[in-house]
Scaffold this active site. Sequence first.
Site: not given
Length: 337
Positions: A178, A302
Amino acid sequence: MRRTISAVPFGMYQDEPVLLYTIENSHHSKLKVLSYAATWYDFEVQVNQRPQSLVYHFDNLAAYINTPYQVFKTVGRVAGRIGGATFTLNGQAYHLKANNGHQLLHGGDHGLQTHNFKGRFDPHGDTVTLTTTLLSANDGFPGDLTVTVSYTLTADDEVQISYHGVTTADTLFNPTCHVYFNLDGQTALINPQQLRINSTKLVHTDHEKVPTGVFYVPTPAYDFRNQPVLQTQLDRLLQATGKTEYDDCYVLDHQDEPAGVLATDHGQLLINTDRNGLVVFTANPDRTQSDHLGDYHALAVELQTLPDAINHHGFGDTILHAGRPQTYVNRYRYVAK
């Protein structure tokens, strides 16, 4: 200078020491990683003979632990949302504890983002290897899953992150990092930077950001194929929808081209993955920042198999079979102009 790896303490988590690892290559680029949540802490390159950070980061462990959005961490077993916190595998239905409305987000409250990984490295190598095990008894997924996350910094300034999974029973496996980027440093706005995404369609989601199973062609505000300036797209987005932020999943078109490119005056970051999804999210990770609406200090990227794939035909395969280990690799290469 030879490449080197070092480790220093960065605090304590659940009575265990958290380590900060630094990999430095022969021309002084540095990749920094935390054992806590296998977090990508920083990526420094040399710009005009000075270090330039490309990754937003915090200065202390408490900030990483307390951030509500799992920023910078490795997340999973399964990144993104599982609709209704429910899926069926091998004919058996699994009902997990929802942690995001009615959904399961990033594998739940006992996911990789909550673990302090065990690390190992060769001091003169280029890779830090971090390992942990997710227990079925803790998270409700089938199978005890051992995950190894390896961070590598190559001689040509490419960060490679590999995710290796081994399970005791068939389960789901779709982790990612992330990470939040800003090529000009985290005090600068990311709005003037350019973004290209190698995609001609997006994943349609409902009001809770859960995929509906449908793809759609992007309108101009969501079309990043020609590497527009982010501010230009944000202006289009505001005009078209009244929104000033992105939180969207793109379906990647071609594995032989970069999945995405983030560019600024001094260089560009080439982003690649062996999976089929790229989630982009505009954000200010430090919530104390006070900016005008639509001003951002970071862009999350991501790389993963499309979210909620287990519940949608054609979204990709996130099943990890017992006795059949699986490895995924995401790559991020900085190229100076």
